[in-house]
Design an enzyme around this catalytic site. Structure first.
Site, PDB file in Angstrom:
ATOM      1  N   LYS A  37     -22.810 -46.214  46.151  1.00 43.52           N
ATOM      2  CA  LYS A  37     -23.871 -45.397  46.353  1.00 43.52           C
ATOM      3  C   LYS A  37     -23.276 -44.013  46.747  1.00 43.52           C
ATOM      4  CE  LYS A  37     -27.780 -48.478  48.187  1.00 43.52           C
ATOM      5  NZ  LYS A  37     -27.141 -49.685  47.999  1.00 43.52           N
TER       6      LYS A  37
ATOM      7  N   ARG B  54     -30.237 -52.920  36.570  1.00 45.03           N
ATOM      8  CA  ARG B  54     -30.799 -53.952  36.166  1.00 45.03           C
ATOM      9  C   ARG B  54     -32.405 -53.961  36.075  1.00 45.03           C
ATOM     10  NH1 ARG B  54     -32.802 -55.291  41.295  1.00 45.03           N
ATOM     11  NH2 ARG B  54     -31.729 -54.639  42.800  1.00 45.03           N
TER      12      ARG B  54
END
Length: 689
Positions: A116, A292
């Site tokens: 992140k 994903r």
């Protein structure tokens, strides 16, 4: 196109992928752990290969075992699903080196977005707006606390390599920071193998909006509109809907273009989700990118009419995207509810055990339609402590949001589940909550609406006690009488008159010599103890459920055993229900609600032992002891943390229920414990003189 793909995952996503692959004529290979030998996804695929023990690190996180299974079964590609290895750059690279197609983005794209902190630095260079915060590599506790002070409380500590709400804490003040940081780091290390965290300003009343993007190997990238995932508990999504309520075309285009820019900045291909946090004034900030397919993808499929798993397979096979941006359209509104084995009344504590009954409303499987169920477990399966306790996703589609909301309420009311706590009743209350109905959404909706969503327990209706009495009588072989009033002459009645035996000796209606049948049923539910008193006089049943001892006319008719379909009339009120009686536990489904009661045999009740926990604090679920903060002889205050347990990859803190003195600590750090065992003996502190 591929002949065979291996699905490196489990549960509902593995079943979902297998269904689309089957429709496309592609052979599928399942992998499974020891705990999943009889799992639904194993039977959904053409071939199944065992890969290790029940814990993920011994099976679904073993890249070597998965690659070996692909080699032995002749698979040309591996679909990682979501979770486990789906966002593991090393695994994606290992697939490529083994000559297998990884059905997802390139390893370099996963790596770029996997942290992140690094992703936000990259996004800043691409002019994607970011929430003010610290995203660097320094992780000393004192330094991070200084950054929190500079940002200004409240702040959000978040696992840098994480997702799914794990390793996240809101910190309101400096005094809370150190403990919250340590907890986040432990949870991040356990869930993701990386304790690194980032710190950012916690926005007040934010909405969680995410954009579904898709890119192919031919340079095309599109966004398939947005999903609103604001309704969350413990930073995990509960309800997802698409499109986002109140979204303007201009803001949709701006967020979509920002998401595409983020994907193109890392050379992305395949399905991905760019997540934003949005303020009430319309400003939005990049949060992270999930490299994903996501749990909530069905709502996007519902409003676009597209099968995103098919898109994944075609893109991975080198085909161009099926549609361009200007060909995509929004059709109606969709809502997804995540059905969990958990107890919302106990802070959403996961529930472990066997699903004795699990029945869904009529639905259309994996295709787009008014009602859809994506599930990975079946009736009789066991929810284990090794994996996420999600039972299924319930998805509805309507012409607009209100129709979708009403369809969700009807679908939830039709679910039949017994054996474990579930969040179904909570989801129904959420669908009917005024703030949700008005689309007044933000990530704090559940705590803000707590009193409405968790109302004080109401008294158990007499009709429910009457249904319980009828179910027990029917289970015992007695027959009731038609609860409908006598029909007028010439009026056709749908109910068949009960057949009466030729004599009293064959009667199953409670007849006794002397014409007196009486029975007392002790019942118990979450609201307390109840008593149903039954009396049979002549041809009539009578029932008393109140303290005044007054009896009412009671008629009932039952059909079947499991479920038993009941129709009763108590006084002037008729009620219908489905009941499931297993041992002493009785589950009653009536008027869209589930009531669970225990009925006690009077003899067993009279000889039963009293609670002998002696002030002990018990484990609320199976798990591992992470830390113990007290020792024998310590004086503790109410609310003081005593033990931290880990279960379902989440930490649960057990606090002192009252002031007292620790008599004994029964377990140490690292111990595995089962549900209900006594962890600590706590003696009540003596009153001050």
């Amino acid at each position: 196109m591929f002949d065979t793909i291996l699905i490196a995952n489990r549960g509902e996503i593995a079943c979902r992928i297998a269904a689309t692959a089957r429709r496309m004529g592609i052979r599928t290979v399942a992998v499974y752990s020891e705990a999943d030998a009889r799992a639904r996804h194993v039977q959904a695929c053409d071939v199944a290969v065992p890969i290790g023990g029940p814990e993920p690190k011994a099976s679904y996180l073993r890249a070597d075992a998965i690659l070996d299974a692909a080699r032995r079964t002749g698979a040309q590609a591996i679909h990682p699903g979501y979770g486990f290895l789906s966002e593991n750059a090393e695994f994606a690279q290992a697939c490529a080196e083994a000559g297998l197609v990884f059905i997802g983005p390139p390893a370099k794209s996963i790596a770029a977005m996997g942290s992140k902190s690094a992703a936000k630095t990259l996004m800043a260079g691409a002019d994607v707006p970011l929430v003010p915060g610290y995203y660097g590599d320094r992780q000393e506790a004192d330094f991070l606390q200084e950054q929190a002070r500079a940002i200004g409380y409240p702040v959000l500590i978040k696992a840098s390599a994480g997702g799914g709400g794990k390793g996240m804490r809101i910190v309101e003040s400096d005094a809370e920071f150190a403990a919250a940081l340590a907890s986040c780091q432990r949870e991040a290390a356990s869930s993701f193998g990386n304790p690194q965290v980032l710190i950012e300003r916690y926005l007040l009343k934010p909405r969680h909006i995410e954009i579904q993007i898709f890119a192919d190997t031919h340079g095309q990238c599109v966004y398939l509109f947005e999903r609103d995932c604001s309704v969350q508990r413990r930073f995990q999504k509960v309800i997802e809907e698409a499109p986002a309520p109140g979204m303007t075309p201009e803001r949709r285009a701006a967020m979509g273009q920002a998401a595409v820019a983020a994907a193109q900045a890392v050379g992305y291909t395949g399905a991905g989700t760019v997540e934003f946090i949005a303020e009430p004034d319309g400003r939005f900030y990049f949060m992270e990118m999930n490299t994903r397919l996501q749990v909530e993808h069905p709502v996007t499929e519902a409003i676009t009419g597209q099968d995103l798993v098919e898109w994944q397979l075609r893109v991975a096979a080198g085909e161009p995207l099926p549609l361009s941006q200007d060909q995509l359209r929004i059709q109606g509104h969709a809502i997804e509810a995540r059905v969990y084995a958990e107890n919302p009344d106990k802070d959403f504590l996961p529930s472990i055990g066997r699903l004795d009954v699990l029945q869904w409303p009529a639905h259309v499987g994996f295709q787009v339609g008014p009602v859809r169920v994506d599930g990975g477990v079946r009736e009789g399966d066991t929810i284990t402590p090794y994996y996420d306790p999600m039972i299924a996703k319930l998805i509805v589609h309507g012409k607009d949001r209100e129709q979708a909301r009403r369809r969700m309420l009807h679908a939830l009311a039709a679910v039949r589940s017994t054996g474990l706590h579930t969040n179904i009743a909570f989801l129904s209350r959420l669908m009917d909550n005024p703030a949700f109905v008005a689309a007044d959404l933000d990530t704090g909706l559940i705590p803000r609406e707590h009193d409405r969503l968790f109302p004080a327990a109401a008294e158990t209706p007499d009709a429910v006690l009457a249904l319980a009495a009828a179910a027990v009588l029917h289970q015992g072989g007695l027959s009731g009488s038609d609860p409908q009033p006598a029909p007028d002459p010439g009026h056709a009645s749908g109910a068949q008159a009960p057949s009466h035996p030729a004599g009293p000796w064959q009667s199953a209606d409670g007849w006794r010599v002397g014409d007196a049948y009486e029975r007392t049923l002790p019942l118990q539910d979450a609201q307390g103890d109840h008593t149903a008193r039954l009396r049979r006089l002549g041809g009539d049943w009578l029932l008393s459920t109140g303290d005044d001892g007054a009896f009412q006319a009671f008629q009932w008719q039952a059909e079947g055993r499991h479920p038993c379909r009941l129709r009763i009339r108590l006084g002037d009120t008729e009620t219908r229900a489905e009941t499931y009686l297993q041992g002493r536990r009785l589950d009653i489904f009536t008027e869209g609600r589930r009531h669970t009661l225990d009925w006690q045999d009077p003899i067993a009740l009279a000889t039963g032992q009293a609670d002998d926990t002696g002030g002990g604090l018990t484990a609320p679920m199976p798990g591992k002891i992470l830390s113990v903060a007290v020792a024998t002889g310590d004086a503790v205050k109410q609310g003081q943390p005593l033990v931290v347990m880990e279960a379902m990859k989440m930490e649960h803190t057990i606090e002192a229920p009252h002031d007292g003195v620790i008599q004994e600590v029964f377990y140490a750090v690292g111990d595995q414990v089962t549900e209900g065992v006594t962890l600590i003996a706590l003696e009540t502190a003596p009153a001050e003189s």
